[in-house]
Motif scaffolding. Structure first.
Motif, PDB file in Angstrom:
ATOM      1  N   CYS A   1      17.540  26.610  72.431  1.00  0.00           N
ATOM      2  CA  CYS A   1      16.417  26.490  73.638  1.00  0.00           C
ATOM      3  C   CYS A   1      14.939  26.121  72.528  1.00  0.00           C
ATOM      4  N   THR A   2      15.372  26.445  71.355  1.00  0.00           N
ATOM      5  CA  THR A   2      13.971  26.538  70.288  1.00  0.00           C
ATOM      6  C   THR A   2      13.518  25.000  70.053  1.00  0.00           C
ATOM      7  N   ALA A   3      14.604  24.094  69.892  1.00  0.00           N
ATOM      8  CA  ALA A   3      14.152  23.005  69.637  1.00  0.00           C
ATOM      9  C   ALA A   3      13.539  22.285  70.714  1.00  0.00           C
TER      10      ALA A   3
ATOM     11  N   TYR B   1       8.053  31.780  76.970  1.00  0.00           N
ATOM     12  CA  TYR B   1       9.297  32.696  77.171  1.00  0.00           C
ATOM     13  C   TYR B   1      10.343  31.710  77.947  1.00  0.00           C
ATOM     14  N   TYR B   2      11.560  31.946  77.889  1.00  0.00           N
ATOM     15  CA  TYR B   2      12.607  31.321  78.948  1.00  0.00           C
ATOM     16  C   TYR B   2      13.671  32.065  79.176  1.00  0.00           C
ATOM     17  N   ALA B   3      14.387  31.775  80.214  1.00  0.00           N
ATOM     18  CA  ALA B   3      15.691  32.438  80.438  1.00  0.00           C
ATOM     19  C   ALA B   3      16.497  31.098  80.757  1.00  0.00           C
TER      20      ALA B   3
ATOM     21  N   ALA C   1      23.840  32.986  77.972  1.00  0.00           N
ATOM     22  CA  ALA C   1      22.700  33.196  78.907  1.00  0.00           C
ATOM     23  C   ALA C   1      21.601  33.918  78.035  1.00  0.00           C
ATOM     24  N   GLN C   2      20.775  33.070  77.529  1.00  0.00           N
ATOM     25  CA  GLN C   2      19.757  33.662  76.621  1.00  0.00           C
ATOM     26  C   GLN C   2      18.367  33.675  77.395  1.00  0.00           C
ATOM     27  N   CYS C   3      17.630  34.714  76.753  1.00  0.00           N
ATOM     28  CA  CYS C   3      16.520  35.188  77.241  1.00  0.00           C
ATOM     29  C   CYS C   3      15.663  35.291  75.891  1.00  0.00           C
TER      30      CYS C   3
ATOM     31  N   GLN D   1      23.107  30.210  60.456  1.00  0.00           N
ATOM     32  CA  GLN D   1      23.311  29.082  60.494  1.00  0.00           C
ATOM     33  C   GLN D   1      22.509  28.106  60.886  1.00  0.00           C
ATOM     34  N   ILE D   2      21.712  28.534  62.131  1.00  0.00           N
ATOM     35  CA  ILE D   2      20.640  27.428  62.461  1.00  0.00           C
ATOM     36  C   ILE D   2      19.713  27.482  61.217  1.00  0.00           C
ATOM     37  N   ASP D   3      19.407  26.053  61.086  1.00  0.00           N
ATOM     38  CA  ASP D   3      18.631  26.141  59.567  1.00  0.00           C
ATOM     39  C   ASP D   3      17.252  25.595  59.715  1.00  0.00           C
ATOM     40  N   TYR D   4      16.595  25.992  60.913  1.00  0.00           N
ATOM     41  CA  TYR D   4      15.050  25.525  60.917  1.00  0.00           C
ATOM     42  C   TYR D   4      14.399  27.036  60.209  1.00  0.00           C
ATOM     43  N   TYR D   5      14.803  27.927  59.870  1.00  0.00           N
ATOM     44  CA  TYR D   5      14.149  28.988  59.514  1.00  0.00           C
ATOM     45  C   TYR D   5      13.471  28.798  58.276  1.00  0.00           C
ATOM     46  N   THR D   6      12.245  29.367  58.100  1.00  0.00           N
ATOM     47  CA  THR D   6      11.524  29.199  56.874  1.00  0.00           C
ATOM     48  C   THR D   6      10.947  30.565  56.255  1.00  0.00           C
TER      49      THR D   6
ATOM     50  N   SER E   1      18.614  37.442  67.985  1.00  0.00           N
ATOM     51  CA  SER E   1      18.419  36.554  66.918  1.00  0.00           C
ATOM     52  C   SER E   1      17.272  35.747  66.930  1.00  0.00           C
ATOM     53  N   GLY E   2      16.543  35.748  65.778  1.00  0.00           N
ATOM     54  CA  GLY E   2      15.297  35.010  65.668  1.00  0.00           C
ATOM     55  C   GLY E   2      14.628  34.775  64.376  1.00  0.00           C
ATOM     56  N   GLY E   3      13.553  34.378  64.348  1.00  0.00           N
ATOM     57  CA  GLY E   3      12.913  34.155  62.986  1.00  0.00           C
ATOM     58  C   GLY E   3      11.817  33.204  62.901  1.00  0.00           C
ATOM     59  N   ARG E   4      11.048  33.256  61.854  1.00  0.00           N
ATOM     60  CA  ARG E   4       9.971  32.215  61.576  1.00  0.00           C
ATOM     61  C   ARG E   4      10.461  30.772  61.392  1.00  0.00           C
ATOM     62  N   TYR E   5       9.844  29.675  62.141  1.00  0.00           N
ATOM     63  CA  TYR E   5      10.247  28.314  61.684  1.00  0.00           C
ATOM     64  C   TYR E   5       9.098  27.737  61.703  1.00  0.00           C
ATOM     65  N   ASP E   6       8.645  27.614  60.458  1.00  0.00           N
ATOM     66  CA  ASP E   6       7.155  26.591  60.311  1.00  0.00           C
ATOM     67  C   ASP E   6       7.295  25.363  60.352  1.00  0.00           C
TER      68      ASP E   6
ATOM     69  N   GLY F   1       9.837  33.272  66.682  1.00  0.00           N
ATOM     70  CA  GLY F   1      10.347  33.669  68.175  1.00  0.00           C
ATOM     71  C   GLY F   1      11.851  34.248  67.908  1.00  0.00           C
ATOM     72  N   PHE F   2      12.490  34.705  69.146  1.00  0.00           N
ATOM     73  CA  PHE F   2      13.955  35.089  68.970  1.00  0.00           C
ATOM     74  C   PHE F   2      14.380  34.779  70.557  1.00  0.00           C
ATOM     75  N   ALA F   3      15.685  35.019  70.517  1.00  0.00           N
ATOM     76  CA  ALA F   3      16.369  34.925  72.040  1.00  0.00           C
ATOM     77  C   ALA F   3      17.537  36.175  71.913  1.00  0.00           C
ATOM     78  N   VAL F   4      17.559  36.810  73.245  1.00  0.00           N
ATOM     79  CA  VAL F   4      18.434  37.686  73.351  1.00  0.00           C
ATOM     80  C   VAL F   4      19.728  37.265  74.216  1.00  0.00           C
TER      81      VAL F   4
HETATM   82  N1  LIG Z   1      17.058  29.694  69.168  1.00  0.00           N
HETATM   83  C1  LIG Z   1      17.564  30.672  68.232  1.00  0.00           C
HETATM   84  C2  LIG Z   1      16.650  31.927  68.642  1.00  0.00           C
HETATM   85  C3  LIG Z   1      15.284  31.491  68.065  1.00  0.00           C
HETATM   86  C4  LIG Z   1      14.320  31.602  68.954  1.00  0.00           C
HETATM   87  N2  LIG Z   1      13.096  31.371  68.399  1.00  0.00           N
HETATM   88  C5  LIG Z   1      13.586  31.443  66.953  1.00  0.00           C
HETATM   89  N3  LIG Z   1      14.935  31.593  67.123  1.00  0.00           N
HETATM   90  C6  LIG Z   1      18.997  31.231  68.559  1.00  0.00           C
HETATM   91  O1  LIG Z   1      19.610  30.717  69.621  1.00  0.00           O
HETATM   92  O2  LIG Z   1      19.615  31.894  67.859  1.00  0.00           O
END
Ligand SMILES: N[C@@H](Cc1c[nH]c[nH+]1)C(=O)O
Length: 389
Positions: free
Chosen positions: A81-83, A103-105, A123-125, A266-271, A288-293, A307-310
């Motif tokens: 969802c982040t991209a 935010y998103y669900a 299902a992510q929120c 694994q997702i490699d946009y984190y900075t 899971s989440g973190g900073r992606y500048d 951001g992060f996703a649950v």
């Molecule tokens: N999109 C990431 C979580 C995330 C949201 N914002 C930053 N990271 C994931 O699915 O793991």
């Protein structure tokens, strides 16, 4: 044909209590997000494959579920969802001042052994704080990660903090090719000690080698930061993590926090700061989440973000058990009594009373017995009476 009774690999039907638990968990999370001034956005379930290739290739290509559209273009079921939200922030929302709280669900789709046999429909929120750099934004996000799991009624959980910059600063010192860095990242992420040892063997003696070799073992309480400093020397990422930790401890969040310096998503946009949430009772991370500048900038509007996703179902499965209310009463109503019947249902606790679709009282009593209901409320022109089943 046997196919018609199976669902595709990685997907399944969800029934009753599971649907209710998913919905309740989503509500607990989105209530919190709204309270903190985050606004909902929704992006398409199907996106151009290119979107995910261009935006730093967040998900391994083989993990994306691909579809060919009528013109032959490759599309994917949204794997992240982040991209797409970064795209929205850089385009549709570009006239709005930063920072933006979104935010998103939504459901994301990831397939293959990448997900270790788990569901490929997740299902992510989640939340994204776009256009805010630095300490305060990171504090807000980590505190919100803790509060999100608390809002779901969980008590035994922790958030593990790491920093993408720590791994990168060590990898940089080794002067590796790009694909070697990726291989190293995967070995550390997978805590694959034997292969990691083999990978690093030719580099023994270099200053970063010892730290990289131990990275996947550097997890635990705040003492881990000292251990890492002893191995890697003064390091900006480590000092920053300590600074955040002290501020979060001061705000009462300390008991939920741990460190995992081998946390290399694994997702490699984190900075920058990265984190994962673990709950007792769930094997894998539930948050899971973190900073992606750089990601938002890839879509034409440079803006730092975090951001992060649950994983909603994983959290729902760990929530303290709530028994599905048993239907205690069926309402058997005569023609013309629908409004009274609905009032009777609405006046009782949710899920404990429902309408009988049967025409005769005998049928309703049989239905009540099969459902384990104790009473039938009969509503007709003479008034109302309760019949024991
Ligand atoms: N999109 C990431 C979580 C995330 C949201 N914002 C930053 N990271 C994931 O699915 O793991």
């Amino acid at each position: 044909m046997a196919y018609t009774i199976h669902t595709p690999e990685g997907t399944r039907d969800r029934l009753f209590a599971e649907c209710r638990d998913r919905r309740d968990t989503q509500t607990a999370l989105t209530d919190l997000f709204r309270r903190r001034s985050y606004s909902e956005v929704s992006t398409p379930e199907v996106e151009f494959y290119d979107l995910f290739l261009r935006s730093g290739n967040p998900i391994p290509q083989e993990a994306m579920l691909k579809i060919i559209d009528r013109s032959g273009k490759i599309m994917v079921m949204r794997p992240d969802c982040t991209a797409p939200i970064a795209r929205v922030a850089a385009t549709k929302l570009k006239h709005l001042p930063l920072p933006q709280r979104l935010y998103y669900a939504e459901t994301v789709f990831r397939s293959g052994d990448q997900h270790r046999g788990g569901s490929s429909e997740i299902a992510q929120c989640g939340v994204e704080l776009i256009g805010a750099a630095g300490r305060k934004a990171d504090l807000e996000m980590i505190a919100m990660a803790v509060d999100a799991l608390r809002a779901c009624g969980l008590a035994r959980f922790h958030i593990e903090l790491g920093h993408a910059g720590f791994f990168c600063s060590l990898a940089e010192r080794m002067e590796l090719e790009e694909d070697q860095v990726e291989e190293l990242r995967t070995l550390i992420e997978g805590k694959n000690f034997a292969a990691l040892g083999d990978f690093l063997a030719p580099y023994q003696g270099q200053s970063a080698t010892a730290a990289l070799g131990k990275l996947s073992r550097l997890f635990g309480g705040a003492e881990v930061l000292e251990e890492a400093e002893a191995l890697a020397g003064e390091n900006e990422a480590l000092s920053y993590l300590r600074e955040l930790y002290e501020a979060l401890c001061g705000a009462g969040y300390g008991k939920y926090l741990r460190f995992d310096l081998g946390l290399v998503h694994q997702i490699d946009y984190y900075t920058g700061v990265v984190f994962r949430g673990y709950v007792e009772g769930a094997g894998d991370a539930v948050l899971s989440g973190g900073r992606y500048d750089r990601l938002v900038g890839d879509f034409g509007r440079p803006a730092p973000a975090t951001g992060f996703a649950v994983d909603v179902d994983a959290v729902a499965a760990c929530r303290p058990g709530t028994e599905l209310p048993r239907v205690g009463t069926l309402v058997h109503f005569a023609a013309g009594e629908l409004d009274r019947a609905l009032t009777a249902v609405d006046g009782r606790a949710a899920g404990t009373c429902e309408l009988s679709p049967c025409e005769t009282l005998e049928e309703t009593l049989a239905l009540a017995r099969s459902k384990g209901a104790l009473h039938v409320l009969v509503l007709d022109a003479d008034g109302e009476r309760m019949v024991e089943v």
